[in-house]
Design an enzyme around this catalytic site. Structure first.
Site, PDB file in Angstrom:
ATOM      1  N   LEU A  25     -14.668 -88.813  84.126  1.00  0.00           N
ATOM      2  CA  LEU A  25     -15.511 -89.943  84.482  1.00  0.00           C
ATOM      3  C   LEU A  25     -16.030 -90.615  83.209  1.00  0.00           C
ATOM      4  O   LEU A  25     -16.247 -89.946  82.199  1.00  0.00           O
ATOM      5  CB  LEU A  25     -16.679 -89.481  85.373  1.00  0.00           C
ATOM      6  CG  LEU A  25     -16.273 -88.888  86.737  1.00  0.00           C
ATOM      7  CD1 LEU A  25     -17.474 -88.269  87.448  1.00  0.00           C
ATOM      8  CD2 LEU A  25     -15.605 -89.947  87.623  1.00  0.00           C
ATOM      9  N   GLU A  33     -25.960 -89.030  91.574  1.00  0.00           N
ATOM     10  CA  GLU A  33     -24.764 -89.701  92.104  1.00  0.00           C
ATOM     11  C   GLU A  33     -23.774 -88.649  92.602  1.00  0.00           C
ATOM     12  O   GLU A  33     -23.203 -88.764  93.686  1.00  0.00           O
ATOM     13  CB  GLU A  33     -24.166 -90.598  91.012  1.00  0.00           C
ATOM     14  CG  GLU A  33     -23.421 -91.821  91.534  1.00  0.00           C
ATOM     15  CD  GLU A  33     -22.170 -91.482  92.300  1.00  0.00           C
ATOM     16  OE1 GLU A  33     -22.009 -91.968  93.441  1.00  0.00           O
ATOM     17  OE2 GLU A  33     -21.327 -90.717  91.783  1.00  0.00           O
TER      18      GLU A  33
HETATM   19  N1  FOL Z   1     -17.253 -90.854  94.143  1.00  0.00           N
HETATM   20  C1  FOL Z   1     -18.488 -91.019  93.668  1.00  0.00           C
HETATM   21  N2  FOL Z   1     -19.382 -91.738  94.364  1.00  0.00           N
HETATM   22  N3  FOL Z   1     -18.862 -90.471  92.520  1.00  0.00           N
HETATM   23  C2  FOL Z   1     -18.017 -89.715  91.795  1.00  0.00           C
HETATM   24  O1  FOL Z   1     -18.402 -89.218  90.729  1.00  0.00           O
HETATM   25  C3  FOL Z   1     -16.709 -89.512  92.258  1.00  0.00           C
HETATM   26  N4  FOL Z   1     -15.818 -88.730  91.571  1.00  0.00           N
HETATM   27  C4  FOL Z   1     -14.606 -88.562  92.070  1.00  0.00           C
HETATM   28  C5  FOL Z   1     -14.260 -89.190  93.266  1.00  0.00           C
HETATM   29  N5  FOL Z   1     -15.110 -89.938  93.934  1.00  0.00           N
HETATM   30  C6  FOL Z   1     -16.352 -90.102  93.455  1.00  0.00           C
HETATM   31  C7  FOL Z   1     -13.604 -87.711  91.364  1.00  0.00           C
HETATM   32  N6  FOL Z   1     -14.182 -86.848  90.359  1.00  0.00           N
HETATM   33  C8  FOL Z   1     -16.474 -83.470  91.208  1.00  0.00           C
HETATM   34  C9  FOL Z   1     -16.128 -83.767  89.892  1.00  0.00           C
HETATM   35  C10 FOL Z   1     -15.370 -84.902  89.629  1.00  0.00           C
HETATM   36  C11 FOL Z   1     -14.938 -85.723  90.673  1.00  0.00           C
HETATM   37  C12 FOL Z   1     -15.296 -85.411  91.961  1.00  0.00           C
HETATM   38  C13 FOL Z   1     -16.064 -84.284  92.228  1.00  0.00           C
HETATM   39  C14 FOL Z   1     -17.299 -82.258  91.492  1.00  0.00           C
HETATM   40  O2  FOL Z   1     -17.383 -81.353  90.690  1.00  0.00           O
HETATM   41  N7  FOL Z   1     -17.975 -82.231  92.663  1.00  0.00           N
HETATM   42  C15 FOL Z   1     -18.802 -81.145  93.151  1.00  0.00           C
HETATM   43  C16 FOL Z   1     -20.247 -81.384  92.778  1.00  0.00           C
HETATM   44  C17 FOL Z   1     -20.647 -80.525  91.672  1.00  0.00           C
HETATM   45  C18 FOL Z   1     -22.108 -80.787  91.300  1.00  0.00           C
HETATM   46  O3  FOL Z   1     -22.974 -80.659  92.183  1.00  0.00           O
HETATM   47  O4  FOL Z   1     -22.354 -81.127  90.136  1.00  0.00           O
HETATM   48  C19 FOL Z   1     -18.749 -81.153  94.668  1.00  0.00           C
HETATM   49  O5  FOL Z   1     -19.046 -80.092  95.250  1.00  0.00           O
HETATM   50  O6  FOL Z   1     -18.451 -82.207  95.258  1.00  0.00           O
END
Ligand code: FOL
Length: 221
Positions: A25, A33
């Site tokens: 990102l 977010e």
């Molecule tokens: N949509 C939005 N609104 N924001 C984003 O940052 C996003 N990112 C992606 C796709 N759509 C998005 C793709 N990249 C995670 C990391 C990168 C990613 C998507 C998800 C991730 O680690 N998600 C975890 C949260 C971890 C935390 O709480 O910090 C999850 O459980 O969803």
């Protein structure tokens, strides 16, 4: 998942629609977010007809580079069926039955169209143990997967977080949804709240030096 079903794109983008930089990102971590992303993609809509005892979860569809970009400790994304699109199926198995104990996967599919055919046949080619019903299907990127999804009639909703600060980017969302004639309509705050189950602040969210706004768009009929 039974027909007909729809696809929702979810993304965050800079004012110039930048979504990525160097495989990750473009912005430093935005906890509020990312929290929104996690809650919205996990939350299933209120139950209408489904029988008790059926597990319900959402699916997240992503390209292989997006999969690689998620920190190992967070993938597969918990509580959601993860589907990774890749043409390289040498190391990974084809799509498998959803009634496994671990719902997260990831499942692998060669492309979006093939995947949608598989989802059509869900649930349960062989009704055995726990039945899993896929509720919402989210496309979570990256650029080439968003582009492919935008060309499908099933794609009728985009959850866009507008990051109100410029960052250097090398990957961009392919459509300006605000442009007149784009075929997309920005929904009211109440519509976003109803669909996502979130309550959002009209004035946007501030995190450190960054301000952002949660938006919902629907395809015009
Ligand atoms: N949509 C939005 N609104 N924001 C984003 O940052 C996003 N990112 C992606 C796709 N759509 C998005 C793709 N990249 C995670 C990391 C990168 C990613 C998507 C998800 C991730 O680690 N998600 C975890 C949260 C971890 C935390 O709480 O910090 C999850 O459980 O969803």
């Amino acid at each position: 998942k039974s027909l007909p079903f729809s696809l929702t794109l979810i993304l965050a983008a800079t004012p110039s629609l930048g979504i990525g930089k160097g495989g990750t990102l473009p912005w430093p971590q935005l906890k509020k977010e990312m929290g929104y992303f996690a809650r919205v993609t996990k939350r299933v809509p209120p139950r209408t007809d489904t029988a008790e005892g059926v597990r319900r979860c959402n699916a997240v569809i992503m390209g292989r580079k997006t999969w690689d970009s998620i920190p190992e400790k967070f993938r597969p994304l918990k509580g959601r069926l993860n589907v990774v699109l890749t043409r390289d199926s040498r190391t990974i198995s084809p799509i498998k039955n959803l009634d496994d104990d671990a719902v997260e996967g990831p499942l692998i599919s060669p492309d979006l169209t093939t995947l949608l055919h598989h989802l059509d046949n869900y649930p349960n080619p062989t009704p055995t143990k726990t039945q899993t019903q896929i509720e919402r299907v989210f496309v979570i990127g990256g650029a080439s997967i968003y582009k492919a999804a935008l060309e499908l009639p099933q794609t009728d909703r985009v959850l866009l977080t507008k990051i109100q600060k410029d960052y250097e980017c090398d990957t961009f969302f392919p459509v300006d949804l605000d442009k007149e004639g784009s075929g997309w309509r920005r929904c009211e705050k109440g519509e976003l709240e109803e669909w996502t189950g979130e309550s959002v602040d009209e004035g946007g969210v501030v995190e450190g030096s960054v301000k952002f706004e949660f938006c919902l768009y629907e395809k015009e009929t």
